[in-house]
Design a protein around this motif. Structure first.
Motif, PDB file in Angstrom:
ATOM      1  N   ARG A 304      40.564  38.668  29.696  1.00  0.00           N
ATOM      2  CA  ARG A 304      40.648  38.579  31.169  1.00  0.00           C
ATOM      3  C   ARG A 304      39.406  37.897  31.744  1.00  0.00           C
ATOM      4  N   ASN A 306      37.782  36.534  35.809  1.00  0.00           N
ATOM      5  CA  ASN A 306      38.030  36.487  37.254  1.00  0.00           C
ATOM      6  C   ASN A 306      38.138  35.047  37.772  1.00  0.00           C
ATOM      7  N   GLU A 354      45.434  39.762  38.429  1.00  0.00           N
ATOM      8  CA  GLU A 354      44.551  40.133  37.320  1.00  0.00           C
ATOM      9  C   GLU A 354      43.134  39.620  37.573  1.00  0.00           C
ATOM     10  N   CYS A 355      43.024  38.415  38.134  1.00  0.00           N
ATOM     11  CA  CYS A 355      41.705  37.860  38.468  1.00  0.00           C
ATOM     12  C   CYS A 355      40.978  38.743  39.481  1.00  0.00           C
ATOM     13  N   THR A 358      39.960  42.019  37.853  1.00  0.00           N
ATOM     14  CA  THR A 358      38.834  41.783  36.945  1.00  0.00           C
ATOM     15  C   THR A 358      37.543  41.593  37.734  1.00  0.00           C
ATOM     16  N   ASP A 362      35.661  44.825  36.436  1.00  0.00           N
ATOM     17  CA  ASP A 362      35.151  44.465  35.118  1.00  0.00           C
ATOM     18  C   ASP A 362      33.809  43.727  35.265  1.00  0.00           C
TER      19      ASP A 362
END
Length: 427
Positions: A304, A306, A354-355, A358, A362
């Motif tokens: 993953r 960003n 998801e970006c 993240t 994350d």
């Protein structure tokens, strides 16, 4: 027409490419570069019957009917001032610089009044096959007959002509190149600052990452002035590079602060403006194309990311009111690839979400994103200050860091560009 000769002042990579293709089409070419390169050029083109290497630009100017100045944008005034007065009576003169404002000013200032001005610009590098690529033609001070002569001579490139004024050219090249270059230059600067070779790190291999790595290395394998001239001498480019740095900074601050709702709203607002629902059609790029060109071994599972660089690209396009599809007819291969991977991200709701997740949850990319933000702001400052020497120093320092992988990256990058251009043409 058979007696028409073509002069090329400046035998760098693009000058040589033009000389070889024009002479192969049957035209006589007179060419020169700086005096210290004369002997080397004589040896290099000793077997070319139709390429006549001359000692200086005065001789090229006096003996040629159509003269192309293929020199750096920052040197165009100096070179035209030196050789322009020697131009053959009634000749046609043009230039190959990426920024036309200083070029046209130099021509108007230093060329005799009887000389006609038809400028050009191939919107690609010397390593790209010019066939099917955009070739800008600028009829500035010339008859239609002179324009047709230039087009006839340059038809050997197989490019698609785009007729623009000098000011239109500079605005459109800024729209399609300035921010793109800034993004890739900043990525290289960040990786070098972190002492990273991204193809050795799993999170930078596969898919979108392949385009980032290959194109970044392709840019740094080139000559610094190719990018500095466009960035520093084009006022529109300066504004856009500044906005890109601002977008990177503001988005990174939202990520650091954990402002999920504000970050989401901003990203999706920008995406809706740049990639509206009526865009439709197939994606320019897909996984099977993106995964094919990797400098490293693909990891078992995609990591993953960003994609701050891509989010900031779309954010800056939105802030600047740039519609990326509008200039497809005169876009560079790099721009089409950058457009392709940003579209790939923003037209995939799951990947875009998801970006965002993240970016907030994350910390894996925090150090990388910090260096990327520093790099984007630093490039912007050097451009805003008009600091050619500072631009060159930074570029060549990073260039030296990545140099050992240039041959492999160039080979793979050429294959990637060819494949992606074929795909974008189909689309």
């Amino acid at each position: 027409m058979a007696d028409v000769s073509v002069g090329i002042i400046g035998m760098g990579d693009m000058g040589k490419m033009y000389a070889r293709r024009i002479s192969a089409a049957g035209w006589r070419v007179n060419a020169c570069d700086v005096p210290e390169k004369h002997e080397t050029l004589m040896k290099e083109f000793a077997g070319s019957a139709k390429i006549n290497i001359m000692p200086n630009g005065h001789l090229v100017s006096r003996s040629s009917d159509y003269i192309i100045y293929s020199v750096e944008a920052k040197k165009i005034d100096e070179v035209v001032a030196k050789f322009g007065p020697s131009t053959k009576f009634g000749a046609v003169v043009g230039g190959q610089t990426s920024c036309k404002a200083p070029e046209i000013a130099a021509f108007e200032k230093h060329l005799p009044a009887d000389v006609q001005i038809v400028s050009c610009h191939s919107l690609h590098g010397p390593g790209v096959n010019p066939h099917g690529q955009p070739l800008v033609i600028i009829q500035h001070r010339a008859s239609n007959e002179s324009v047709e002569l230039v087009k006839k001579i340059l038809s050997c490139l197989g490019s698609n002509y785009v007729d623009l004024s000098a000011s239109e050219h500079d605005r459109i090249t800024a729209d399609t190149q300035a921010v793109t270059h800034a993004a890739f230059l900043s990525m290289g600067a960040a990786w070098a600052a972190n002492k990273q070779f991204p193809w050795e790190i799993a999170r930078y291999i596969g898919g979108i990452e392949n385009v980032k790595i290959n194109v970044t290395l392709r840019i740094y394998a080139n000559k610094w002035h190719v990018y500095a001239g466009l960035a520093i001498l084009n006022p529109s480019a300066q504004q856009q590079i500044k906005q890109y740095a601002q977008s990177v900074t503001e988005l990174f601050k939202l990520m650091l602060g954990g402002h999920r709702e504000e970050l989401t709203q901003r990203i999706k607002t920008a995406g809706a403006a740049v990639f509206p629902e009526d865009t439709g059609g197939d994606l320019l790029l897909r996984d099977e194309v993106l995964d094919r060109f990797s400098l490293g071994e693909l990891p078992p599972e995609r990591v993953r990311n960003n994609h701050l660089s891509l989010l900031a690209m779309v954010d800056s396009w939105w802030k600047l009111g740039i519609v990326p599809y509008r200039h497809r007819i005169c876009s560079t291969p790099l721009y089409r690839m950058w457009l392709g991977i940003t579209e790939y991200l923003f037209r995939n709701p799951e990947l875009l979400q998801e970006c965002i997740d993240t970016a907030i949850d994350d910390n894996t990319f925090r150090a990388d994103d910090l260096e990327f933000t520093f790099a984007a702001r630093d490039w912007s400052d050097r451009v805003s200050f008009g600091n050619m020497d500072g631009y060159r120093e930074k570029f060549e320092q990073i260039q030296q860091y990545f140099a050992p992988r240039f041959p492999e990256a160039t080979r793979l990058g050429n294959e990637m560009i060819k494949t992606i251009l074929e795909k974008t043409r189909e689309t």
